[in-house]
Design a protein around this motif. Structure first.
Motif, PDB file in Angstrom:
ATOM      1  N   UNK A  47       0.832  -1.207   0.000  1.00  0.00           N
ATOM      2  CA  UNK A  47       0.000   0.000   0.000  1.00  0.00           C
ATOM      3  C   UNK A  47       0.865   1.254   0.000  1.00  0.00           C
ATOM      4  N   UNK A  48       1.851   1.314   0.891  1.00  0.00           N
ATOM      5  CA  UNK A  48       2.708   2.496   0.970  1.00  0.00           C
ATOM      6  C   UNK A  48       3.484   2.711  -0.322  1.00  0.00           C
ATOM      7  N   UNK A  49       3.804   1.620  -1.017  1.00  0.00           N
ATOM      8  CA  UNK A  49       4.527   1.742  -2.285  1.00  0.00           C
ATOM      9  C   UNK A  49       3.695   2.455  -3.349  1.00  0.00           C
ATOM     10  N   UNK A  50       2.388   2.554  -3.123  1.00  0.00           N
ATOM     11  CA  UNK A  50       1.503   3.240  -4.067  1.00  0.00           C
ATOM     12  C   UNK A  50       1.501   4.750  -3.876  1.00  0.00           C
ATOM     13  N   UNK A  51       2.121   5.249  -2.813  1.00  0.00           N
ATOM     14  CA  UNK A  51       2.028   6.680  -2.505  1.00  0.00           C
ATOM     15  C   UNK A  51       2.485   7.549  -3.679  1.00  0.00           C
ATOM     16  N   UNK A  52       3.624   7.197  -4.270  1.00  0.00           N
ATOM     17  CA  UNK A  52       4.126   7.992  -5.383  1.00  0.00           C
ATOM     18  C   UNK A  52       3.178   7.996  -6.558  1.00  0.00           C
ATOM     19  N   UNK A  53       2.586   6.850  -6.844  1.00  0.00           N
ATOM     20  CA  UNK A  53       1.651   6.762  -7.966  1.00  0.00           C
ATOM     21  C   UNK A  53       0.367   7.523  -7.665  1.00  0.00           C
ATOM     22  N   UNK A  54      -0.127   7.439  -6.426  1.00  0.00           N
ATOM     23  CA  UNK A  54      -1.322   8.204  -6.039  1.00  0.00           C
ATOM     24  C   UNK A  54      -1.050   9.697  -6.209  1.00  0.00           C
ATOM     25  N   UNK A  55       0.107  10.140  -5.760  1.00  0.00           N
ATOM     26  CA  UNK A  55       0.470  11.554  -5.880  1.00  0.00           C
ATOM     27  C   UNK A  55       0.532  11.975  -7.341  1.00  0.00           C
ATOM     28  N   UNK A  56       1.121  11.152  -8.186  1.00  0.00           N
ATOM     29  CA  UNK A  56       1.230  11.485  -9.609  1.00  0.00           C
ATOM     30  C   UNK A  56      -0.142  11.579 -10.266  1.00  0.00           C
ATOM     31  N   UNK A  57      -1.060  10.698  -9.880  1.00  0.00           N
ATOM     32  CA  UNK A  57      -2.409  10.717 -10.469  1.00  0.00           C
ATOM     33  C   UNK A  57      -3.126  12.008 -10.114  1.00  0.00           C
ATOM     34  N   UNK A  58      -3.107  12.401  -8.841  1.00  0.00           N
ATOM     35  CA  UNK A  58      -3.849  13.597  -8.444  1.00  0.00           C
ATOM     36  C   UNK A  58      -3.187  14.859  -9.013  1.00  0.00           C
ATOM     37  N   UNK A  59      -1.879  14.858  -9.120  1.00  0.00           N
ATOM     38  CA  UNK A  59      -1.222  16.030  -9.683  1.00  0.00           C
ATOM     39  C   UNK A  59      -1.547  16.186 -11.168  1.00  0.00           C
ATOM     40  N   UNK A  60      -1.642  15.077 -11.901  1.00  0.00           N
ATOM     41  CA  UNK A  60      -2.054  15.156 -13.307  1.00  0.00           C
ATOM     42  C   UNK A  60      -3.480  15.686 -13.422  1.00  0.00           C
ATOM     43  N   UNK A  61      -4.371  15.190 -12.559  1.00  0.00           N
ATOM     44  CA  UNK A  61      -5.751  15.671 -12.591  1.00  0.00           C
ATOM     45  C   UNK A  61      -5.818  17.173 -12.319  1.00  0.00           C
ATOM     46  N   UNK A  62      -5.034  17.624 -11.355  1.00  0.00           N
ATOM     47  CA  UNK A  62      -5.069  19.044 -10.987  1.00  0.00           C
ATOM     48  C   UNK A  62      -4.480  19.924 -12.084  1.00  0.00           C
ATOM     49  N   UNK A  63      -3.472  19.430 -12.800  1.00  0.00           N
ATOM     50  CA  UNK A  63      -2.964  20.195 -13.936  1.00  0.00           C
ATOM     51  C   UNK A  63      -4.049  20.368 -14.998  1.00  0.00           C
ATOM     52  N   UNK A  64      -4.835  19.320 -15.219  1.00  0.00           N
ATOM     53  CA  UNK A  64      -5.924  19.394 -16.201  1.00  0.00           C
ATOM     54  C   UNK A  64      -7.020  20.360 -15.756  1.00  0.00           C
ATOM     55  N   UNK A  65      -7.149  20.552 -14.436  1.00  0.00           N
ATOM     56  CA  UNK A  65      -8.213  21.415 -13.911  1.00  0.00           C
ATOM     57  C   UNK A  65      -7.778  22.870 -13.754  1.00  0.00           C
ATOM     58  N   UNK A  66      -6.494  23.132 -13.832  1.00  0.00           N
ATOM     59  CA  UNK A  66      -5.998  24.492 -13.635  1.00  0.00           C
ATOM     60  C   UNK A  66      -6.611  25.433 -14.671  1.00  0.00           C
ATOM     61  N   UNK A  67      -7.215  26.508 -14.201  1.00  0.00           N
ATOM     62  CA  UNK A  67      -7.805  27.497 -15.086  1.00  0.00           C
ATOM     63  C   UNK A  67      -9.202  27.168 -15.562  1.00  0.00           C
ATOM     64  N   UNK A  68      -9.728  26.004 -15.181  1.00  0.00           N
ATOM     65  CA  UNK A  68     -11.084  25.616 -15.616  1.00  0.00           C
ATOM     66  C   UNK A  68     -12.131  26.513 -14.985  1.00  0.00           C
ATOM     67  N   UNK A  69     -11.892  26.928 -13.746  1.00  0.00           N
ATOM     68  CA  UNK A  69     -12.864  27.760 -13.028  1.00  0.00           C
ATOM     69  C   UNK A  69     -13.768  26.911 -12.174  1.00  0.00           C
ATOM     70  N   UNK A  70     -14.946  26.581 -12.678  1.00  0.00           N
ATOM     71  CA  UNK A  70     -15.912  25.745 -11.960  1.00  0.00           C
ATOM     72  C   UNK A  70     -15.838  24.322 -12.486  1.00  0.00           C
ATOM     73  N   UNK A  71     -15.808  23.355 -11.579  1.00  0.00           N
ATOM     74  CA  UNK A  71     -15.797  21.955 -12.010  1.00  0.00           C
ATOM     75  C   UNK A  71     -16.482  21.090 -10.968  1.00  0.00           C
ATOM     76  N   UNK A  72     -16.891  19.898 -11.403  1.00  0.00           N
ATOM     77  CA  UNK A  72     -17.542  18.927 -10.521  1.00  0.00           C
ATOM     78  C   UNK A  72     -16.456  18.079  -9.862  1.00  0.00           C
ATOM     79  N   UNK A  73     -16.318  18.215  -8.555  1.00  0.00           N
ATOM     80  CA  UNK A  73     -15.269  17.518  -7.823  1.00  0.00           C
ATOM     81  C   UNK A  73     -15.447  15.999  -7.869  1.00  0.00           C
ATOM     82  N   UNK A  74     -16.680  15.535  -7.980  1.00  0.00           N
ATOM     83  CA  UNK A  74     -16.939  14.091  -7.976  1.00  0.00           C
ATOM     84  C   UNK A  74     -16.357  13.451  -9.237  1.00  0.00           C
ATOM     85  N   UNK A  75     -16.819  13.899 -10.399  1.00  0.00           N
ATOM     86  CA  UNK A  75     -16.420  13.245 -11.649  1.00  0.00           C
ATOM     87  C   UNK A  75     -15.046  13.677 -12.145  1.00  0.00           C
TER      88      UNK A  75
END
Length: 419
Positions: free
Chosen positions: A118-146
């Motif tokens: 499980x702990x070995x997944x930390x780096x991959x979890x971090x990379x996934x959320x950072x990619x998602x946040x880069x895609x959301x930068x500047x979007x303004x309003x978005x649905x946090x769920x989807x």
């Protein structure tokens, strides 16, 4: 002196107003009728922390009953052939098993699904959320769920299992269909969709298991296929059932916990600011405040608010006698707001150290996937707070958009604004 009779109380779990905000009703139940029998569902409900905790730790209660009483003795009809595949899946994972079967399955699964993995997944979890946040930068309003919360646990489970990329888009729909049968009052359409999802998911997993037996990889399916204890191994059906359970349980707890948690943080504003400031000061990795915040958010707004147990032998709890063959419903969401256990329980306190909360259960059925859910949620909160320190709800006055079920209670949409 004979124990008092359990009072009768009609209680509509599926009422939309109750699902949106169950806590005022649960507070009244804790004080006025903490133990009651609900005639429609024929279950004895428990609303106080101490009673729920006692039942979870007591081996006279179990997740299943047919190893003690037959279907005829229980007055049950024959198994429904329309959900034969779903029932087969239920029979081959540890969630609804009892010792010694549960002990065997949990021991084998735990040897493969280790804290180190499980702990070995930390780096991959971090990379996934950072990619998602880069895609959301500047979007303004978005649905946090989807746009944020749903993708993370599905992607993590897919990578953990080594699931084929061309089938990963089916994991979320499969999970959503399967968990419908854990609600009270599901429809024939829900039943068909759940059974079909189990059938399709099982077929894909069996192909993957067969491949990994000749082409092992660094994934959980390979580890589960290879794990052995004194010559005992998981059967293919048990391995498949374990993988389906990991997707369903991990997805629902993580998505619902994260989205409800962010909503509650944003309603308070000061709580969000507290996390954002800490994330800015500690950008590389979530600090201790994110660990305690994760626990508090899971207590404050429980993503899986109710679990059930069967009475395996006559027993007295909270001054009432329960008979073998009865079913009890444990209101985790109520116990997690019980002032007898938690100081100022209706206040969100990110530094709270009281525990344990009930969200992952207690006793022999304590959630095996809890470390992964905690990791995903803390990393997701940390990354979001660091990227969008001024995040706010698009409409604080709008009623929360919850789904139709209470047993698995989750937001279907949460519109947020970056600034």
């Amino acid at each position: 002196m004979a124990a008092p009779a359990v009072p009768e109380l009609a209680f509509d779990l599926n009422d939309s107003a109750f699902i949106r905000d169950p806590y005022p009703v649960l507070a009244r139940l804790r004080e006025e009728t903490p133990i009651f029998h609900e005639p429609r569902w024929n279950k004895v409900f428990f609303a106080r922390y101490d009673d729920i905790s006692a039942i979870l730790r007591d081996r006279r209660f179990g997740r299943s009953i047919t190893h003690v009483l037959s279907r005829d003795e229980l007055g049950w009809p024959p198994p429904d052939p329309r959900q034969a595949d779903f029932d087969h899946f239920q029979d081959n994972h540890l969630l609804d098993a009892e010792p010694p079967k549960h002990t065997r399955l949990r021991g084998l699964v735990a040897k493969a699904f280790t804290p180190r993995r499980v702990e070995a997944l930390r780096g991959r979890v971090t990379a996934i959320v950072e990619r998602q946040l880069r895609d959301l930068a500047g979007v303004g309003t978005f649905d946090l769920v989807t746009r944020y919360a749903e993708e993370l646990p599905v992607t993590v489970i897919a990578e953990l299992l080594g699931f084929p990329h061309d089938l990963r888009h089916k994991l979320r729909p499969w999970s959503a269909d399967i968990v419908k049968l854990y609600e009270l009052g599901y429809s024939p359409d829900d039943q068909k969709r759940a059974n079909d999802a189990v059938l399709e998911f099982s077929a894909a997993l069996k192909d993957l298991v067969a491949y990994r037996k000749t082409h092992p990889g660094d994934d959980l399916v390979t580890a589960l296929a290879e794990v052995e204890e004194a010559g005992d191994k998981l059967t293919t059906d048990e391995l498949v059932g374990t993988c389906i359970l990991l997707l369903n349980a991990g997805h629902e707890a993580s998505v619902n916990g994260t989205t409800a948690g962010v909503r509650n943080l944003l309603l308070g504003r000061s709580a969000w600011r507290q996390l954002a400031d800490d994330a800015h000061a500690n950008p590389a990795r979530p600090s201790a405040i994110f660990e305690s915040a994760t626990e508090e958010l899971l207590r404050y707004d429980t993503p899986l608010p109710m679990f059930e147990r069967w009475v395996l032998e006559d027993v007295e709890v909270g001054g009432v006698t329960l008979r073998r063959g009865q079913e009890v419903a444990l209101l985790y969401a109520s116990g997690n707001r019980d002032a007898r256990k938690f100081t100022n329980p209706d206040t969100l306190d990110l530094t709270r150290s009281e525990g344990p909360h009930l969200t992952f259960g207690l006793g022999v059925h304590y959630c095996l996937g809890a470390p992964l859910a905690r990791l995903e949620m803390s990393v997701a909160l940390h990354a979001l707070a660091r990227a969008f320190p001024e995040l706010r709800l698009a409409d604080e006055e709008a009623p929360p958009a919850y789904g139709k079920g209470f047993v698995i209670r989750g937001l279907t949409r949460l519109d947020v604004v970056e600034s």
